[in-house]
Design an enzyme around this catalytic site. Sequence first.
Site, PDB file in Angstrom:
ATOM      1  N   SER A   1      10.861  75.330 -35.197  1.00  0.00           N
ATOM      2  CA  SER A   1      10.104  76.560 -35.474  1.00  0.00           C
ATOM      3  C   SER A   1      10.385  77.036 -36.890  1.00  0.00           C
ATOM      4  CB  SER A   1      10.542  77.691 -34.541  1.00  0.00           C
ATOM      5  OG  SER A   1      10.541  77.254 -33.226  1.00  0.00           O
TER       6      SER A   1
ATOM      7  N   LYS B   1       6.524  86.251 -26.143  1.00  0.00           N
ATOM      8  CA  LYS B   1       7.784  86.263 -26.898  1.00  0.00           C
ATOM      9  C   LYS B   1       7.815  87.561 -27.693  1.00  0.00           C
ATOM     10  CE  LYS B   1      10.369  83.603 -30.372  1.00  0.00           C
ATOM     11  NZ  LYS B   1      11.724  83.746 -29.800  1.00  0.00           N
TER      12      LYS B   1
ATOM     13  N   ARG C   1       9.298  75.525 -21.332  1.00  0.00           N
ATOM     14  CA  ARG C   1      10.052  76.648 -21.904  1.00  0.00           C
ATOM     15  C   ARG C   1      10.570  77.498 -20.747  1.00  0.00           C
ATOM     16  NH1 ARG C   1       8.786  81.994 -24.075  1.00  0.00           N
ATOM     17  NH2 ARG C   1      10.036  82.431 -25.932  1.00  0.00           N
TER      18      ARG C   1
HETATM   19  C1  LIG Z   1       5.560  74.820 -30.931  1.00  0.00           C
HETATM   20  C2  LIG Z   1       6.558  75.930 -30.932  1.00  0.00           C
HETATM   21  N1  LIG Z   1       6.712  76.661 -32.045  1.00  0.00           N
HETATM   22  C3  LIG Z   1       7.591  77.682 -32.074  1.00  0.00           C
HETATM   23  C4  LIG Z   1       8.360  77.954 -30.964  1.00  0.00           C
HETATM   24  C5  LIG Z   1       9.363  79.072 -30.981  1.00  0.00           C
HETATM   25  O1  LIG Z   1      10.700  78.572 -30.954  1.00  0.00           O
HETATM   26  P1  LIG Z   1      11.925  79.589 -31.116  1.00  0.00           P
HETATM   27  O2  LIG Z   1      11.748  80.322 -32.388  1.00  0.00           O
HETATM   28  O3  LIG Z   1      13.184  78.844 -30.950  1.00  0.00           O
HETATM   29  O4  LIG Z   1      11.728  80.596 -29.938  1.00  0.00           O
HETATM   30  P2  LIG Z   1      11.809  80.317 -28.373  1.00  0.00           P
HETATM   31  O5  LIG Z   1      10.541  79.654 -27.934  1.00  0.00           O
HETATM   32  O6  LIG Z   1      12.991  79.448 -28.109  1.00  0.00           O
HETATM   33  O7  LIG Z   1      11.952  81.673 -27.781  1.00  0.00           O
HETATM   34  C6  LIG Z   1       8.177  77.161 -29.836  1.00  0.00           C
HETATM   35  N2  LIG Z   1       8.891  77.369 -28.712  1.00  0.00           N
HETATM   36  N3  LIG Z   1       7.278  76.159 -29.848  1.00  0.00           N
HETATM   37  C1  LIG Z   2       7.219  80.625 -28.036  1.00  0.00           C
HETATM   38  C2  LIG Z   2       6.588  81.437 -29.080  1.00  0.00           C
HETATM   39  N1  LIG Z   2       7.037  81.418 -30.362  1.00  0.00           N
HETATM   40  C3  LIG Z   2       6.364  82.210 -31.171  1.00  0.00           C
HETATM   41  S1  LIG Z   2       5.140  83.021 -30.348  1.00  0.00           S
HETATM   42  C4  LIG Z   2       5.535  82.257 -28.892  1.00  0.00           C
HETATM   43  C5  LIG Z   2       4.818  82.517 -27.604  1.00  0.00           C
HETATM   44  C6  LIG Z   2       3.527  81.771 -27.477  1.00  0.00           C
HETATM   45  O1  LIG Z   2       2.888  82.141 -26.296  1.00  0.00           O
HETATM   46  P1  LIG Z   2       1.423  82.756 -26.273  1.00  0.00           P
HETATM   47  O2  LIG Z   2       0.461  81.636 -26.509  1.00  0.00           O
HETATM   48  O3  LIG Z   2       1.294  83.322 -24.891  1.00  0.00           O
HETATM   49  O4  LIG Z   2       1.350  83.841 -27.324  1.00  0.00           O
END
Ligand SMILES: Cc1ncc(COP(=O)(O)OP(=O)(O)O)c(N)n1
Ligand SMILES: Cc1ncsc1CCOP(=O)(O)O
Length: 341
Positions: free
Chosen positions: A240, A269, A172
Amino acid sequence: MSGPRSKGSGAAPGPAPVPRETAIRPGGQQRMPVPAGTVIRPGGWWTPMSPEGRGPGGGPSRGPESVGDAPPTGDPRGPLAPQRPDPGSADATAKAHEGAQGLTGLEPPAATTGAEDAAGADADGRAPRAPRRRTGELAVYFVYDVGLVGTGDPAPVLEAVLGAGVRAVQFRAKAVPDGLAYRLARAVRRLTAHHGALLVINDRLDLALAVGADGVHVGQDDLPADVVRRLWPDGLLGVSVRTPAEARAAEAAGADYVGAGALRSTATKDDARVIGLQGLERVAAATRLPVVAIGGITVADLPALRRAGMAGVAVASAIARAPDPGRAAAAFVRAWQRASG
Ligand SMILES: Cc1ncc(COP(=O)(O)OP(=O)(O)O)c(N)n1
Ligand SMILES: Cc1ncsc1CCOP(=O)(O)O
Ligand SMILES: [Mg+2]
């Protein structure tokens, strides 16, 4: 020229703040066009790193700009040096890019690698299992978030985490310049392939194809899941979701799993909407797809998440920000096994 120091560098593989000059700022990324009709063959073509190049703290951290400096890992040109794709793969862009820089002449890929075996060979042991059949490996799914870990050598953190039994990594990289994201993702591909672990790229189909990842993860505001599925029929596709309706739509679009959350608010996030344990349960009840929970998850959450029907947990900061990411990852793996037993 040495690149910027960052987390995971030096003897201690633990996280460190992103240095000022490499801090990730919000903003849009340029996206490369994806050639229409591009189809990537599953399977790793990454040359495994040599054994002496492995191990947390295996050398000084260098930014990707340091390619060509003394080797921090097994590749004589450094951990972020270009790797040669399988001739005939759809990685023509990468090949052309490497050729243009004179970075050719690497060894051809072995027909079969240890990584492929570990990646889930079929019962006859001859072919690696297709990524779409490997969702069971998402049980503890490490989100390698460049905003958390920085832009240094991914090897120290990933060797520790993968060595602890994590079988899937999401790359990411928000608002990271394309070239840097590509070099980092390629290094992450090399490490995950060496351990036979899945690599999923967040948001970016182009980057996933470019580095030979196993799959891509898209959210509700990203490239639509059905479009990704059409362009990449064999790729592992995660979507997601926050609601039962989104979960059903993801299933209809051809997703292989859904990422549901956030369980709770998280600094990783800051715009994540919290749905809590009940929201996760509702999503799990609405789809036959494996549901991976995300958002502020700690080891203590695992029993409840398992009872709520989760197939796995996606975790960034609880591993990446731990004093010892390998130990933290091992604790997640153990706790998940216990919760599932
Ligand atoms: C496993 C997983 N689940 C949810 C997310 C979040 O995706 P998204 O809503 O597109 O947000 P960003 O990660 O792109 O900011 C994820 N990355 N992975
Ligand atoms: C990518 C993402 N999507 C929803 S929460 C999140 C962040 C997850 O990171 P953490 O495990 O540090 O809360
Ligand atoms: Mg996204």
